[in-house]
Design an enzyme around this catalytic site. Structure first.
Site, PDB file in Angstrom:
ATOM      1  N   HIS A  15       9.324 -19.395  11.787  1.00 23.52           N
ATOM      2  CA  HIS A  15       9.841 -18.049  12.089  1.00 23.52           C
ATOM      3  C   HIS A  15       9.447 -17.705  13.527  1.00 23.52           C
ATOM      4  O   HIS A  15       8.261 -17.811  13.891  1.00 23.52           O
ATOM      5  CB  HIS A  15       9.228 -17.011  11.156  1.00 23.52           C
ATOM      6  CG  HIS A  15       9.552 -17.224   9.710  1.00 23.52           C
ATOM      7  ND1 HIS A  15      10.650 -16.661   9.106  1.00 23.52           N
ATOM      8  CD2 HIS A  15       8.911 -17.943   8.739  1.00 23.52           C
ATOM      9  CE1 HIS A  15      10.675 -17.010   7.824  1.00 23.52           C
ATOM     10  NE2 HIS A  15       9.631 -17.787   7.576  1.00 23.52           N
ATOM     11  N   ASP A 167      16.472 -10.490   6.057  1.00 21.38           N
ATOM     12  CA  ASP A 167      15.193  -9.971   5.575  1.00 21.38           C
ATOM     13  C   ASP A 167      15.430  -9.325   4.206  1.00 21.38           C
ATOM     14  O   ASP A 167      16.399  -8.589   4.031  1.00 21.38           O
ATOM     15  CB  ASP A 167      14.675  -8.930   6.580  1.00 21.38           C
ATOM     16  CG  ASP A 167      13.271  -8.442   6.269  1.00 21.38           C
ATOM     17  OD1 ASP A 167      12.947  -8.242   5.075  1.00 21.38           O
ATOM     18  OD2 ASP A 167      12.498  -8.251   7.220  1.00 21.38           O
ATOM     19  N   GLU A 256       8.021 -17.967  -3.886  1.00 18.15           N
ATOM     20  CA  GLU A 256       6.791 -17.689  -3.127  1.00 18.15           C
ATOM     21  C   GLU A 256       5.862 -16.818  -3.962  1.00 18.15           C
ATOM     22  O   GLU A 256       4.658 -16.745  -3.717  1.00 18.15           O
ATOM     23  CB  GLU A 256       7.159 -16.978  -1.818  1.00 18.15           C
ATOM     24  CG  GLU A 256       6.357 -17.457  -0.637  1.00 18.15           C
ATOM     25  CD  GLU A 256       6.739 -16.762   0.666  1.00 18.15           C
ATOM     26  OE1 GLU A 256       7.824 -16.158   0.749  1.00 18.15           O
ATOM     27  OE2 GLU A 256       5.929 -16.833   1.602  1.00 18.15           O
TER      28      GLU A 256
HETATM   29  C1  6MZ Z   1       8.652 -14.815   3.728  1.00 14.10           C
HETATM   30  C2  6MZ Z   1       8.389 -14.711   5.999  1.00 14.10           C
HETATM   31  C3  6MZ Z   1       7.198 -15.475   5.912  1.00 14.10           C
HETATM   32  O1  6MZ Z   1      12.321 -13.140  11.740  1.00 14.10           O
HETATM   33  O2  6MZ Z   1      10.946 -11.527  13.064  1.00 14.10           O
HETATM   34  N1  6MZ Z   1       8.581 -14.414   7.287  1.00 14.10           N
HETATM   35  N2  6MZ Z   1       9.108 -14.394   4.919  1.00 14.10           N
HETATM   36  N3  6MZ Z   1       7.527 -15.527   3.564  1.00 14.10           N
HETATM   37  C4  6MZ Z   1       6.765 -15.879   4.626  1.00 14.10           C
HETATM   38  N4  6MZ Z   1       5.617 -16.579   4.393  1.00 14.10           N
HETATM   39  C5  6MZ Z   1       4.344 -16.172   4.844  1.00 14.10           C
HETATM   40  N5  6MZ Z   1       6.735 -15.655   7.156  1.00 14.10           N
HETATM   41  C6  6MZ Z   1       7.595 -15.001   7.998  1.00 14.10           C
HETATM   42  O3  6MZ Z   1       9.882 -13.584  12.078  1.00 14.10           O
HETATM   43  C7  6MZ Z   1       9.022 -12.858  11.238  1.00 14.10           C
HETATM   44  C8  6MZ Z   1       9.699 -12.585   9.904  1.00 14.10           C
HETATM   45  O4  6MZ Z   1       9.859 -13.809   9.179  1.00 14.10           O
HETATM   46  C9  6MZ Z   1       9.714 -13.598   7.792  1.00 14.10           C
HETATM   47  C10 6MZ Z   1       9.408 -12.111   7.613  1.00 14.10           C
HETATM   48  O5  6MZ Z   1      10.620 -11.429   7.344  1.00 14.10           O
HETATM   49  C11 6MZ Z   1       8.866 -11.716   8.968  1.00 14.10           C
HETATM   50  O6  6MZ Z   1       9.046 -10.332   9.246  1.00 14.10           O
HETATM   51  P1  6MZ Z   1      11.210 -12.987  12.743  1.00 14.10           P
HETATM   52  O7  6MZ Z   1      11.399 -13.818  13.959  1.00 14.10           O
END
Ligand code: 6MZ
Length: 391
Positions: A15, A167, A256
């Site tokens: 991410h 999201d 998850e």
């Molecule tokens: C679910 C996750 C995550 O999109 O703003 N994100 N969603 N499970 C996880 N495991 C720990 N880790 C990250 O990157 C941040 C976003 O990625 C998702 C969440 O929506 C988080 O706000 P971006 O670049």
């Protein structure tokens, strides 16, 4: 660890905002602290904390988004994240991010993604190939750089593709906007799409033109992510189904948290890949194996968020034993202070894998990428040339 760093690797679950450097995050927070938007000392404490529950991780994301959501910062983070992965010999990455809107600063989902693309274009230290015409079969691993004094040096090359995340907090309409932007469809059609009129779009020539345009910025698929205890599968399904019907690849954060019904619905949807798969049981576990859906494994993330109590009981072992398609990933290298090399190293020590197995694991990931066969061919050459150079 050093050896894991030296081998070529493929990253399929990273991410963007979760991969931000600590130093950048602290710097941005300090700057905002000075303008009075936030209290830096509160923020600093949260950033420097290393063990967080899943709930705390999502609180941290809210803080990260407070300091990262403007175009210049998004471009900067994109540049730094790709440079960091390339420095670890990641040769192909699918970077995912949630396109964001912020009327106050004139940001739309489209301009957010344009900032990401600007970030990719601004990278000088490595050769970033993110558009289809960047494919160069003659020199898959390195390109050459010539400086002002005519010195020629090889430059690392990293292939980058983008996934747009939906999201789980988003509404069906928001999710549809993310998908439609990729397809460059006019949003006025979104309500029709939601009414199930997929075929109208499938068959119009505009659609084909738009899908072709989409390829130009290296977007290859859609991810569903976000706080797993928020939102309902039925909310996201229309957008995901529409994306699927229009040829976008799909990966879902799945299992998850314990939620057998949602896991079952996600498996029935049959995505190309899933992330995590921590809470699969019984029929769902068997079905996952039967469908052979590749799993993006994020060891440190699962342990840090307490989704898995310890690596001894991590499902990697079971899946690896039956030859299930797996790929080792970081998830959020910034938030969890990890790196792809660390994750491979962890897999080696936790599951007793030798160099041969680790190299094969890294190489097998090529099969699960969303980019086309041409890129797969190139990546295989990259792995071949690594072996040849060793001999
Ligand atoms: C679910 C996750 C995550 O999109 O703003 N994100 N969603 N499970 C996880 N495991 C720990 N880790 C990250 O990157 C941040 C976003 O990625 C998702 C969440 O929506 C988080 O706000 P971006 O670049």
């Amino acid at each position: 660890m050093e050896w894991c760093q030296s081998i070529p690797k493929v990253e399929l679950h990273a991410h963007l905002n979760g991969s931000i450097r600590d130093s950048t995050l602290l710097e941005l927070a300090r700057d905002l602290g000075e303008t009075g938007v936030l209290v830096f000392s509160d923020f600093e404490h949260v950033i420097l904390k290393s063990d967080r529950s899943l709930v705390e991780v999502f609180k941290l994301f809210d803080l990260i988004h407070m300091v990262t959501t403007d175009h210049t910062t998004i471009s900067r983070i994109t540049r730094e994240v790709i440079e960091d992965f390339a420095s670890e010999n990641v040769v192909y990455i699918e970077l995912r991010t949630t396109p964001k809107k912020n009327k106050l600063i004139g940001m739309s989902k489209r301009s957010y993604m344009e900032a990401v693309v600007e970030g990719l274009k601004s990278i000088n230290s490595v050769d970033v190939a993110f558009m289809p015409h960047d494919v160069d079969t003659h020199s898959p691993l390195n390109s050459l750089s010539i400086d002002n004094n005519c010195n020629v040096t090889p430059r690392k090359r990293i292939y980058v593709r983008l996934l747009l995340s939906i999201d789980r907090r988003e509404t069906t309409e928001d999710a549809m906007e993310t998908v439609c932007w990729q397809l460059k469809l006019d949003l006025k059609f979104a309500p029709l799409i939601m009414d199930g009129m997929f075929t109208f779009f499938l068959h119009c020539s505009l659609q084909v033109k738009l899908a072709l345009e989409l390829k130009d910025v290296g977007v290859v698929g859609i991810d569903l992510s976000g706080n797993p205890i928020v939102g309902e599968w039925t909310t996201f399904w229309p957008a995901l189904q529409f994306a699927k019907e229009n040829g976008l690849a799909i990966t879902l954060h799945c299992g998850e948290v314990p939620n057998p019904k949602e896991i079952q619905a996600m498996l029935d949807f049959w995505p190309q890949r899933i992330g995590h798969a921590c809470f699969f049981e019984g029929d769902n576990w068997e079905k996952l194996k039967h469908l052979n859906i590749p799993v993006e494994i994020c060891l440190t993330s699962n342990i840090r968020t307490n989704s898995i109590s310890s690596l001894d009981v991590h499902h990697f072992a079971d899946l690896y034993k039956v030859n299930h398609p797996l790929v080792i990933c970081t998830d959020d290298s910034g938030v969890f202070s990890t790196s792809v090399s660390k994750e491979y190293s962890l897999a080696a020590s936790a599951f007793g894998l030798g160099k041969k197995e680790i190299f094969q694991l890294a190489r097998d990931a090529i099969e699960f990428i969303f980019a086309d066969n041409e890129i797969k061919k190139i990546l295989n050459q990259v792995f071949d040339s690594y072996v040849t150079n060793l001999a």
